[in-house]
Design a protein around this motif. Sequence first.
Motif, PDB file in Angstrom:
ATOM      1  N   GLY A  16      -4.963   6.389  -7.882  1.00 24.35           N
ATOM      2  CA  GLY A  16      -4.809   6.170  -6.460  1.00 24.35           C
ATOM      3  C   GLY A  16      -3.454   6.652  -5.993  1.00 24.35           C
ATOM      4  O   GLY A  16      -2.736   7.339  -6.729  1.00 24.35           O
ATOM      5  N   ILE A  17      -3.113   6.277  -4.786  1.00 27.38           N
ATOM      6  CA  ILE A  17      -1.851   6.704  -4.179  1.00 27.38           C
ATOM      7  C   ILE A  17      -0.948   5.494  -3.985  1.00 27.38           C
ATOM      8  O   ILE A  17      -1.377   4.446  -3.507  1.00 27.38           O
ATOM      9  CB  ILE A  17      -2.091   7.381  -2.808  1.00 27.38           C
ATOM     10  CG1 ILE A  17      -3.101   8.527  -2.928  1.00 27.38           C
ATOM     11  CG2 ILE A  17      -0.770   7.857  -2.205  1.00 27.38           C
ATOM     12  CD1 ILE A  17      -2.684   9.674  -3.810  1.00 27.38           C
ATOM     13  N   GLU A  18       0.297   5.646  -4.347  1.00 25.30           N
ATOM     14  CA  GLU A  18       1.334   4.641  -4.119  1.00 25.30           C
ATOM     15  C   GLU A  18       2.418   5.265  -3.252  1.00 25.30           C
ATOM     16  O   GLU A  18       2.505   6.499  -3.138  1.00 25.30           O
ATOM     17  CB  GLU A  18       1.941   4.181  -5.450  1.00 25.30           C
ATOM     18  CG  GLU A  18       1.014   3.348  -6.298  1.00 25.30           C
ATOM     19  CD  GLU A  18       0.782   1.957  -5.739  1.00 25.30           C
ATOM     20  OE1 GLU A  18       1.675   1.410  -5.059  1.00 25.30           O
ATOM     21  OE2 GLU A  18      -0.319   1.413  -5.980  1.00 25.30           O
ATOM     22  N   ARG A  26      10.201   7.837   2.990  1.00 23.71           N
ATOM     23  CA  ARG A  26       8.988   7.443   2.276  1.00 23.71           C
ATOM     24  C   ARG A  26       8.523   8.559   1.352  1.00 23.71           C
ATOM     25  O   ARG A  26       8.403   9.703   1.750  1.00 23.71           O
ATOM     26  CB  ARG A  26       7.866   7.084   3.244  1.00 23.71           C
ATOM     27  CG  ARG A  26       6.618   6.632   2.484  1.00 23.71           C
ATOM     28  CD  ARG A  26       5.698   5.737   3.230  1.00 23.71           C
ATOM     29  NE  ARG A  26       6.279   4.599   3.860  1.00 23.71           N
ATOM     30  CZ  ARG A  26       6.455   3.393   3.300  1.00 23.71           C
ATOM     31  NH1 ARG A  26       6.128   3.200   2.026  1.00 23.71           N
ATOM     32  NH2 ARG A  26       6.960   2.412   3.999  1.00 23.71           N
ATOM     33  N   TRP A  27       8.258   8.163   0.113  1.00 19.92           N
ATOM     34  CA  TRP A  27       7.750   9.073  -0.908  1.00 19.92           C
ATOM     35  C   TRP A  27       6.407   8.566  -1.403  1.00 19.92           C
ATOM     36  O   TRP A  27       6.244   7.373  -1.661  1.00 19.92           O
ATOM     37  CB  TRP A  27       8.716   9.151  -2.090  1.00 19.92           C
ATOM     38  CG  TRP A  27      10.018   9.786  -1.747  1.00 19.92           C
ATOM     39  CD1 TRP A  27      11.163   9.160  -1.355  1.00 19.92           C
ATOM     40  CD2 TRP A  27      10.324  11.179  -1.760  1.00 19.92           C
ATOM     41  NE1 TRP A  27      12.160  10.070  -1.130  1.00 19.92           N
ATOM     42  CE2 TRP A  27      11.665  11.330  -1.369  1.00 19.92           C
ATOM     43  CE3 TRP A  27       9.591  12.321  -2.077  1.00 19.92           C
ATOM     44  CZ2 TRP A  27      12.288  12.570  -1.282  1.00 19.92           C
ATOM     45  CZ3 TRP A  27      10.206  13.560  -1.985  1.00 19.92           C
ATOM     46  CH2 TRP A  27      11.542  13.667  -1.600  1.00 19.92           C
ATOM     47  N   PHE A  28       5.457   9.471  -1.565  1.00 22.50           N
ATOM     48  CA  PHE A  28       4.134   9.151  -2.081  1.00 22.50           C
ATOM     49  C   PHE A  28       4.014   9.726  -3.490  1.00 22.50           C
ATOM     50  O   PHE A  28       4.657  10.713  -3.834  1.00 22.50           O
ATOM     51  CB  PHE A  28       3.045   9.775  -1.197  1.00 22.50           C
ATOM     52  CG  PHE A  28       3.053   9.249   0.207  1.00 22.50           C
ATOM     53  CD1 PHE A  28       2.353   8.090   0.532  1.00 22.50           C
ATOM     54  CD2 PHE A  28       3.758   9.895   1.204  1.00 22.50           C
ATOM     55  CE1 PHE A  28       2.368   7.593   1.824  1.00 22.50           C
ATOM     56  CE2 PHE A  28       3.785   9.413   2.505  1.00 22.50           C
ATOM     57  CZ  PHE A  28       3.081   8.255   2.820  1.00 22.50           C
ATOM     58  N   PHE A  29       3.149   9.084  -4.288  1.00 24.33           N
ATOM     59  CA  PHE A  29       2.890   9.617  -5.624  1.00 24.33           C
ATOM     60  C   PHE A  29       1.539   9.122  -6.119  1.00 24.33           C
ATOM     61  O   PHE A  29       1.070   8.049  -5.752  1.00 24.33           O
ATOM     62  CB  PHE A  29       4.003   9.256  -6.619  1.00 24.33           C
ATOM     63  CG  PHE A  29       4.262   7.772  -6.800  1.00 24.33           C
ATOM     64  CD1 PHE A  29       3.757   7.084  -7.896  1.00 24.33           C
ATOM     65  CD2 PHE A  29       5.029   7.085  -5.881  1.00 24.33           C
ATOM     66  CE1 PHE A  29       4.013   5.730  -8.066  1.00 24.33           C
ATOM     67  CE2 PHE A  29       5.296   5.726  -6.043  1.00 24.33           C
ATOM     68  CZ  PHE A  29       4.791   5.047  -7.138  1.00 24.33           C
ATOM     69  N   GLY A  30       0.908   9.946  -6.959  1.00 31.36           N
ATOM     70  CA  GLY A  30      -0.335   9.552  -7.587  1.00 31.36           C
ATOM     71  C   GLY A  30      -0.058   8.604  -8.731  1.00 31.36           C
ATOM     72  O   GLY A  30       0.960   8.719  -9.414  1.00 31.36           O
ATOM     73  N   PHE A  31      -0.977   7.660  -8.921  1.00 35.02           N
ATOM     74  CA  PHE A  31      -0.765   6.653  -9.961  1.00 35.02           C
ATOM     75  C   PHE A  31      -2.071   6.350 -10.668  1.00 35.02           C
ATOM     76  O   PHE A  31      -3.081   6.046 -10.041  1.00 35.02           O
ATOM     77  CB  PHE A  31      -0.205   5.366  -9.352  1.00 35.02           C
ATOM     78  CG  PHE A  31       0.397   4.433 -10.360  1.00 35.02           C
ATOM     79  CD1 PHE A  31       1.698   4.629 -10.786  1.00 35.02           C
ATOM     80  CD2 PHE A  31      -0.340   3.398 -10.896  1.00 35.02           C
ATOM     81  CE1 PHE A  31       2.262   3.783 -11.744  1.00 35.02           C
ATOM     82  CE2 PHE A  31       0.210   2.558 -11.851  1.00 35.02           C
ATOM     83  CZ  PHE A  31       1.513   2.743 -12.271  1.00 35.02           C
ATOM     84  N   SER A  80       0.086  -1.802  -1.820  1.00 39.91           N
ATOM     85  CA  SER A  80       0.392  -1.255  -3.138  1.00 39.91           C
ATOM     86  C   SER A  80      -0.449  -1.953  -4.184  1.00 39.91           C
ATOM     87  O   SER A  80      -0.676  -3.164  -4.097  1.00 39.91           O
ATOM     88  CB  SER A  80       1.875  -1.451  -3.458  1.00 39.91           C
ATOM     89  OG  SER A  80       2.139  -1.120  -4.808  1.00 39.91           O
ATOM     90  N   GLY A  81      -0.877  -1.200  -5.166  1.00 44.08           N
ATOM     91  CA  GLY A  81      -1.589  -1.774  -6.290  1.00 44.08           C
ATOM     92  C   GLY A  81      -0.680  -2.140  -7.445  1.00 44.08           C
ATOM     93  O   GLY A  81      -1.139  -2.667  -8.457  1.00 44.08           O
ATOM     94  N   ILE A  82       0.629  -1.859  -7.309  1.00 48.15           N
ATOM     95  CA  ILE A  82       1.538  -2.143  -8.427  1.00 48.15           C
ATOM     96  C   ILE A  82       2.631  -3.149  -8.096  1.00 48.15           C
ATOM     97  O   ILE A  82       3.309  -3.624  -8.996  1.00 48.15           O
ATOM     98  CB  ILE A  82       2.152  -0.849  -9.010  1.00 48.15           C
ATOM     99  CG1 ILE A  82       2.921  -0.061  -7.965  1.00 48.15           C
ATOM    100  CG2 ILE A  82       1.080   0.004  -9.652  1.00 48.15           C
ATOM    101  CD1 ILE A  82       3.630   1.173  -8.516  1.00 48.15           C
TER     102      ILE A  82
END
Length: 194
Positions: A16-18, A26-31, A80-82
Amino acid sequence: MNDIKPIADREGHVGGIESMMVDGRRWFFGFDYSMDTAVSPLIDDRARMAEFASRYMLQTDGPHDVAYWRDLVDSAVGTSGIVAEDEDRTYDSETLAAQRLTPSTQLMYLMGAATAWDDSFLEDEAVQATLATIGVRERDRDDWDCLDQCIAATRSANAEVSTAATHLMTRYQRFIFDNLPANWPEVFAALRPS
């Protein structure tokens, strides 16, 4: 649109995306949640993150188009999932620099995920010997969670223990920074060893 290259050996992950804020940006990243691993460079544009994910990431049911991923990118701003708390994904250079040797649990997790949990650090004989000096039980010395005990040991009243812990955390800081992928070292430049 310039093509953003995937991190070597992390293309095609299901994830997913975080997102996070670093110095107000703001920074996005795949997780990949199943592997607890960051699978993309840090991307500061929603459209480019969606494009990257559509090309290099999967969902459990396979690939998806840019519009699908754009919804996930937009959702990553508020959820967020983390992490449970938004402040756990907000960083500034001053705080990062001050916490180089005593990073928060969330920062250590994020850096571990970015480096794909490279165990060569914990497998090093000198690191194992230092962990023993600090008092980490042998059965716990191959688990990244033992660094919480090392951080606490930097404040020990025992000079030998605090010196060993500080040395180990300095070594950890160098290892992590040297192994951050893609543009992660530039975004987290405040963690650069002094």
